[in-house]
Design a protein around this motif. Structure first.
Motif, short mmCIF file in Angstrom:
data_model
loop_
_atom_site.label_atom_id
_atom_site.label_comp_id
_atom_site.label_asym_id
_atom_site.label_seq_id
_atom_site.Cartn_x
_atom_site.Cartn_y
_atom_site.Cartn_z
N VAL A 138 0.83 -1.21 -0.14
CA VAL A 138 0.20 0.04 -0.10
C VAL A 138 0.88 1.32 0.08
O VAL A 138 0.32 2.29 -0.48
N ASN A 139 2.07 1.18 0.43
CA ASN A 139 3.11 2.26 0.46
C ASN A 139 3.63 3.03 -1.09
O ASN A 139 3.86 3.91 -1.19
N ALA A 141 1.01 2.89 -3.38
CA ALA A 141 -0.01 3.44 -4.13
C ALA A 141 -0.01 4.66 -4.54
O ALA A 141 -0.54 4.77 -5.79
N GLU A 163 -6.11 6.15 -3.80
CA GLU A 163 -7.20 5.55 -2.89
C GLU A 163 -7.60 4.31 -3.51
O GLU A 163 -7.83 3.55 -2.87
N LYS A 166 -4.85 1.46 -3.48
CA LYS A 166 -5.04 0.96 -2.00
C LYS A 166 -6.30 -0.06 -1.92
O LYS A 166 -6.09 -1.29 -1.56
N GLU A 170 -6.47 -3.96 -1.00
CA GLU A 170 -7.02 -4.56 0.28
C GLU A 170 -8.20 -5.74 -0.14
O GLU A 170 -8.25 -6.38 0.76
#
Length: 284
Positions: A138-139, A141, A163, A166, A170
Protein backbone atom coordinates in the motif's frame (compact mmCIF):
# COMPACT_ATOMS: atom_id res chain seq x y z
CA UNK A 1 -24.42 11.01 -13.73
CA UNK A 2 -22.11 9.45 -11.16
CA UNK A 3 -19.09 8.06 -13.06
CA UNK A 4 -17.90 5.76 -10.25
CA UNK A 5 -18.14 2.02 -10.98
CA UNK A 6 -19.73 -0.22 -8.37
CA UNK A 7 -20.87 -3.79 -7.81
CA UNK A 8 -24.42 -4.52 -6.71
CA UNK A 9 -25.99 -7.80 -5.62
CA UNK A 10 -29.61 -8.57 -6.49
CA UNK A 11 -31.43 -11.38 -4.69
CA UNK A 12 -34.94 -12.19 -5.89
CA UNK A 13 -37.14 -15.20 -5.20
CA UNK A 14 -36.04 -17.07 -8.35
CA UNK A 15 -32.59 -15.70 -9.18
CA UNK A 16 -29.41 -13.99 -7.96
CA UNK A 17 -27.26 -11.47 -9.87
CA UNK A 18 -23.86 -9.93 -9.26
CA UNK A 19 -23.77 -6.80 -11.41
CA UNK A 20 -20.85 -4.49 -12.19
CA UNK A 21 -22.23 -1.03 -12.99
CA UNK A 22 -19.73 0.90 -15.11
CA UNK A 23 -21.10 4.34 -16.07
CA UNK A 24 -17.72 5.67 -17.25
CA UNK A 25 -17.59 2.99 -19.96
CA UNK A 26 -21.38 3.12 -20.48
CA UNK A 27 -21.78 -0.60 -19.86
CA UNK A 28 -23.11 -3.16 -17.39
CA UNK A 29 -21.44 -6.52 -16.76
CA UNK A 30 -23.06 -9.56 -15.17
CA UNK A 31 -20.20 -11.23 -13.29
CA UNK A 32 -22.23 -14.01 -11.68
CA UNK A 33 -25.78 -15.36 -11.59
CA UNK A 34 -27.83 -18.25 -10.29
CA UNK A 35 -31.40 -19.49 -10.56
CA UNK A 36 -33.83 -18.69 -13.38
CA UNK A 37 -31.62 -17.49 -16.24
CA UNK A 38 -34.46 -15.89 -18.23
CA UNK A 39 -35.62 -13.83 -15.26
CA UNK A 40 -32.02 -12.87 -14.49
CA UNK A 41 -31.53 -11.68 -18.08
CA UNK A 42 -34.79 -9.73 -17.94
CA UNK A 43 -33.51 -7.93 -14.84
CA UNK A 44 -30.10 -7.32 -16.43
CA UNK A 45 -31.72 -5.64 -19.44
CA UNK A 46 -33.95 -3.59 -17.16
CA UNK A 47 -30.80 -2.34 -15.40
CA UNK A 48 -29.14 -1.58 -18.74
CA UNK A 49 -32.09 0.62 -19.74
CA UNK A 50 -32.28 2.25 -16.31
CA UNK A 51 -28.58 3.19 -16.41
CA UNK A 52 -28.66 4.16 -20.11
CA UNK A 53 -25.96 1.61 -20.89
CA UNK A 54 -24.76 1.14 -24.44
CA UNK A 55 -23.49 -2.39 -23.84
CA UNK A 56 -24.48 -5.34 -21.66
CA UNK A 57 -21.88 -8.06 -21.00
CA UNK A 58 -22.61 -11.41 -19.35
CA UNK A 59 -20.19 -14.09 -18.20
CA UNK A 60 -22.33 -17.12 -19.00
CA UNK A 61 -22.11 -20.87 -18.49
CA UNK A 62 -22.35 -23.10 -21.55
CA UNK A 63 -25.73 -24.57 -20.54
CA UNK A 64 -27.33 -21.11 -20.61
CA UNK A 65 -26.08 -19.92 -23.99
CA UNK A 66 -29.28 -20.70 -25.93
CA UNK A 67 -31.27 -18.46 -23.56
CA UNK A 68 -28.81 -15.64 -24.29
CA UNK A 69 -29.12 -16.08 -28.06
CA UNK A 70 -32.89 -15.89 -27.70
CA UNK A 71 -32.64 -12.51 -25.97
CA UNK A 72 -30.39 -11.06 -28.67
CA UNK A 73 -27.01 -11.46 -26.99
CA UNK A 74 -24.04 -12.59 -29.08
CA UNK A 75 -20.85 -14.45 -28.13
CA UNK A 76 -17.62 -12.45 -28.07
CA UNK A 77 -15.02 -14.41 -26.10
CA UNK A 78 -14.36 -17.43 -23.86
CA UNK A 79 -12.24 -17.90 -20.74
CA UNK A 80 -11.32 -21.56 -20.32
CA UNK A 81 -11.90 -22.96 -16.80
CA UNK A 82 -13.13 -19.64 -15.35
CA UNK A 83 -15.85 -21.09 -13.10
CA UNK A 84 -13.85 -23.54 -10.96
CA UNK A 85 -12.78 -25.42 -14.08
CA UNK A 86 -15.86 -24.71 -16.25
CA UNK A 87 -15.58 -22.26 -19.16
CA UNK A 88 -17.06 -18.74 -19.07
CA UNK A 89 -18.65 -17.52 -22.31
CA UNK A 90 -18.69 -13.72 -22.66
CA UNK A 91 -21.92 -12.66 -24.37
CA UNK A 92 -22.84 -9.06 -25.21
CA UNK A 93 -25.76 -6.97 -26.37
CA UNK A 94 -25.46 -3.48 -27.84
CA UNK A 95 -28.09 -0.79 -27.38
CA UNK A 96 -26.86 1.89 -29.82
CA UNK A 97 -25.76 1.70 -33.45
CA UNK A 98 -22.62 3.70 -32.70
CA UNK A 99 -21.46 1.23 -30.05
CA UNK A 100 -21.78 -1.63 -32.55
CA UNK A 101 -19.80 0.07 -35.33
CA UNK A 102 -16.10 -0.62 -35.73
CA UNK A 103 -13.50 0.33 -38.33
CA UNK A 104 -10.57 -1.74 -37.05
CA UNK A 105 -11.96 -5.30 -36.99
CA UNK A 106 -10.28 -6.59 -40.17
CA UNK A 107 -6.95 -4.96 -39.25
CA UNK A 108 -7.12 -6.59 -35.82
CA UNK A 109 -7.87 -9.99 -37.37
CA UNK A 110 -4.72 -9.71 -39.49
CA UNK A 111 -2.70 -8.74 -36.43
CA UNK A 112 -3.76 -11.90 -34.57
CA UNK A 113 -2.67 -13.96 -37.59
CA UNK A 114 0.71 -12.17 -37.57
CA UNK A 115 1.17 -12.79 -33.84
CA UNK A 116 0.58 -16.51 -34.30
CA UNK A 117 3.56 -16.54 -36.71
CA UNK A 118 5.93 -15.35 -33.96
CA UNK A 119 8.45 -17.56 -32.24
CA UNK A 120 7.02 -19.99 -29.65
CA UNK A 121 6.73 -19.22 -25.92
CA UNK A 122 9.88 -17.95 -24.26
CA UNK A 123 11.86 -18.97 -21.22
CA UNK A 124 11.84 -16.55 -18.30
CA UNK A 125 14.04 -13.57 -19.19
CA UNK A 126 16.34 -11.78 -16.75
CA UNK A 127 15.95 -8.07 -15.98
CA UNK A 128 18.56 -5.63 -17.22
CA UNK A 129 21.06 -4.18 -14.78
CA UNK A 130 19.67 -1.54 -12.47
CA UNK A 131 16.07 -2.87 -12.44
CA UNK A 132 14.64 -4.33 -9.22
CA UNK A 133 11.43 -6.40 -9.15
CA UNK A 134 9.24 -6.16 -6.05
CA UNK A 135 5.74 -7.01 -4.89
CA UNK A 136 3.94 -3.70 -4.31
CA UNK A 137 2.48 -2.71 -0.93
CA UNK A 138 0.00 0.00 0.00
CA UNK A 139 3.01 2.30 0.44
CA UNK A 140 3.45 2.13 -3.35
CA UNK A 141 -0.10 3.35 -4.10
CA UNK A 142 0.81 6.99 -4.68
CA UNK A 143 3.65 6.16 -7.04
CA UNK A 144 1.60 3.50 -8.85
CA UNK A 145 -1.18 6.02 -9.44
CA UNK A 146 1.42 8.44 -10.81
CA UNK A 147 2.74 5.77 -13.20
CA UNK A 148 -0.77 5.09 -14.52
CA UNK A 149 -1.39 8.83 -14.93
CA UNK A 150 1.75 9.11 -17.06
CA UNK A 151 1.03 6.07 -19.23
CA UNK A 152 -2.76 6.38 -19.64
CA UNK A 153 -4.51 9.70 -20.12
CA UNK A 154 -7.81 7.80 -20.02
CA UNK A 155 -8.26 4.38 -18.39
CA UNK A 156 -11.37 2.24 -17.77
CA UNK A 157 -10.79 2.11 -13.99
CA UNK A 158 -9.70 5.00 -11.71
CA UNK A 159 -6.09 3.87 -11.24
CA UNK A 160 -5.04 7.53 -11.31
CA UNK A 161 -6.38 7.70 -7.73
CA UNK A 162 -4.03 6.26 -5.06
CA UNK A 163 -6.98 5.56 -2.77
CA UNK A 164 -8.51 3.34 -5.44
CA UNK A 165 -5.18 1.50 -5.85
CA UNK A 166 -5.07 0.91 -2.07
CA UNK A 167 -8.67 -0.35 -2.14
CA UNK A 168 -7.88 -2.91 -4.86
CA UNK A 169 -4.91 -4.18 -2.83
CA UNK A 170 -7.07 -4.55 0.26
CA UNK A 171 -9.57 -6.56 -1.83
CA UNK A 172 -6.88 -9.01 -2.93
CA UNK A 173 -5.39 -7.59 -6.13
CA UNK A 174 -1.65 -8.36 -6.39
CA UNK A 175 0.72 -5.82 -7.93
CA UNK A 176 4.31 -6.39 -9.00
CA UNK A 177 6.53 -3.48 -10.00
CA UNK A 178 9.98 -2.73 -11.35
CA UNK A 179 12.00 -0.01 -9.67
CA UNK A 180 14.75 1.86 -11.50
CA UNK A 181 16.87 4.35 -9.56
CA UNK A 182 14.32 4.19 -6.74
CA UNK A 183 11.29 4.96 -8.93
CA UNK A 184 8.51 2.65 -10.21
CA UNK A 185 8.85 2.42 -14.00
CA UNK A 186 6.72 -0.66 -14.79
CA UNK A 187 3.79 -2.43 -13.13
CA UNK A 188 1.02 -4.96 -13.62
CA UNK A 189 -1.55 -6.63 -11.40
CA UNK A 190 -3.48 -9.85 -10.92
CA UNK A 191 -7.12 -9.29 -9.98
CA UNK A 192 -7.98 -12.51 -8.15
CA UNK A 193 -11.42 -14.08 -7.92
CA UNK A 194 -10.87 -16.19 -4.82
CA UNK A 195 -14.24 -17.98 -5.05
CA UNK A 196 -13.94 -19.22 -8.65
CA UNK A 197 -10.14 -19.48 -8.52
CA UNK A 198 -9.31 -17.35 -11.55
CA UNK A 199 -7.33 -14.17 -12.07
CA UNK A 200 -7.17 -11.41 -14.64
CA UNK A 201 -3.70 -10.08 -15.40
CA UNK A 202 -4.28 -6.39 -16.00
CA UNK A 203 -3.15 -2.78 -15.45
CA UNK A 204 0.03 -3.34 -17.48
CA UNK A 205 2.03 -0.12 -17.77
CA UNK A 206 5.66 0.74 -18.50
CA UNK A 207 7.15 4.20 -18.97
CA UNK A 208 8.07 4.71 -22.62
CA UNK A 209 11.82 5.00 -22.08
CA UNK A 210 11.91 1.60 -20.30
CA UNK A 211 9.83 -0.46 -22.77
CA UNK A 212 12.68 -2.07 -24.72
CA UNK A 213 13.92 -4.23 -21.83
CA UNK A 214 11.14 -6.84 -21.62
CA UNK A 215 10.09 -5.80 -18.12
CA UNK A 216 6.41 -6.64 -18.61
CA UNK A 217 7.13 -10.28 -19.51
CA UNK A 218 9.08 -10.68 -16.27
CA UNK A 219 6.32 -9.07 -14.17
CA UNK A 220 3.61 -11.26 -15.72
CA UNK A 221 5.65 -14.43 -15.12
CA UNK A 222 6.13 -13.40 -11.48
CA UNK A 223 2.39 -12.80 -11.11
CA UNK A 224 1.68 -16.24 -12.60
CA UNK A 225 4.01 -17.88 -10.10
CA UNK A 226 2.27 -16.11 -7.24
CA UNK A 227 -1.12 -17.27 -8.56
CA UNK A 228 0.08 -20.87 -8.70
CA UNK A 229 1.25 -20.61 -5.08
CA UNK A 230 -2.32 -19.55 -4.23
CA UNK A 231 -3.84 -22.48 -6.14
CA UNK A 232 -5.21 -20.26 -8.92
CA UNK A 233 -4.65 -21.84 -12.35
CA UNK A 234 -7.05 -19.98 -14.65
CA UNK A 235 -5.20 -16.86 -15.81
CA UNK A 236 -6.54 -14.51 -18.46
CA UNK A 237 -5.76 -11.07 -19.78
CA UNK A 238 -7.62 -8.57 -21.94
CA UNK A 239 -5.34 -6.52 -24.23
CA UNK A 240 -6.03 -3.58 -26.51
CA UNK A 241 -6.64 -5.09 -29.94
CA UNK A 242 -4.53 -2.45 -31.69
CA UNK A 243 -1.51 -3.00 -29.40
CA UNK A 244 0.75 -5.45 -31.23
CA UNK A 245 3.32 -5.38 -28.42
CA UNK A 246 1.03 -6.39 -25.54
CA UNK A 247 -0.75 -9.08 -27.56
CA UNK A 248 2.62 -10.46 -28.68
CA UNK A 249 3.86 -10.55 -25.06
CA UNK A 250 0.84 -12.64 -24.02
CA UNK A 251 1.21 -15.01 -26.97
CA UNK A 252 4.91 -15.53 -26.21
CA UNK A 253 4.05 -16.29 -22.58
CA UNK A 254 1.85 -19.15 -23.77
CA UNK A 255 -1.57 -17.48 -23.74
CA UNK A 256 -4.17 -18.51 -26.34
CA UNK A 257 -6.43 -16.09 -28.20
CA UNK A 258 -10.08 -16.57 -27.25
CA UNK A 259 -12.03 -13.77 -28.94
CA UNK A 260 -12.55 -10.01 -28.98
CA UNK A 261 -14.77 -7.69 -26.96
CA UNK A 262 -16.03 -4.97 -29.29
CA UNK A 263 -15.98 -1.31 -28.21
CA UNK A 264 -15.45 -2.56 -24.68
CA UNK A 265 -13.92 0.34 -22.75
CA UNK A 266 -12.30 3.77 -23.00
CA UNK A 267 -8.48 3.79 -23.08
CA UNK A 268 -6.35 6.70 -24.25
CA UNK A 269 -8.82 8.77 -26.31
CA UNK A 270 -11.48 6.36 -27.58
CA UNK A 271 -13.47 3.17 -27.17
CA UNK A 272 -11.22 0.17 -27.74
CA UNK A 273 -11.75 -3.40 -28.87
CA UNK A 274 -10.11 -5.80 -26.42
CA UNK A 275 -8.59 -9.21 -27.21
CA UNK A 276 -9.07 -12.06 -24.75
CA UNK A 277 -6.04 -14.25 -23.95
CA UNK A 278 -6.20 -17.31 -21.67
CA UNK A 279 -3.66 -19.66 -20.06
CA UNK A 280 -4.00 -22.76 -17.90
CA UNK A 281 -1.23 -22.34 -15.32
CA UNK A 282 -1.63 -25.98 -14.23
CA UNK A 283 0.17 -26.97 -17.45
CA UNK A 284 3.24 -24.83 -16.68
Amino acid sequence: MNQTASTIYIKEANFYLEVYLDPFNKRIRIDDYRGNTNLALEKAEELAREHQSEKLIMKARIEDTFSLYERGLQPEAVVDRYFLGSDAHFFSKFYTLERKKNEHWITENHMIQSIYQLDPPIDKPSPSKGYELKKATVNCAEELADLYRQVFQIYPTPLHDPEYVKKTMEEGTIYYVFFYQGKIVSAASAEVNSFYKNAELTDCATLKEHRKYGLMKIILIELEEELKRKGVYCSYSIARSLSFGMNAVLFQLGYKYRGRLMNNCYIYDKLENMNMWVKNLANC
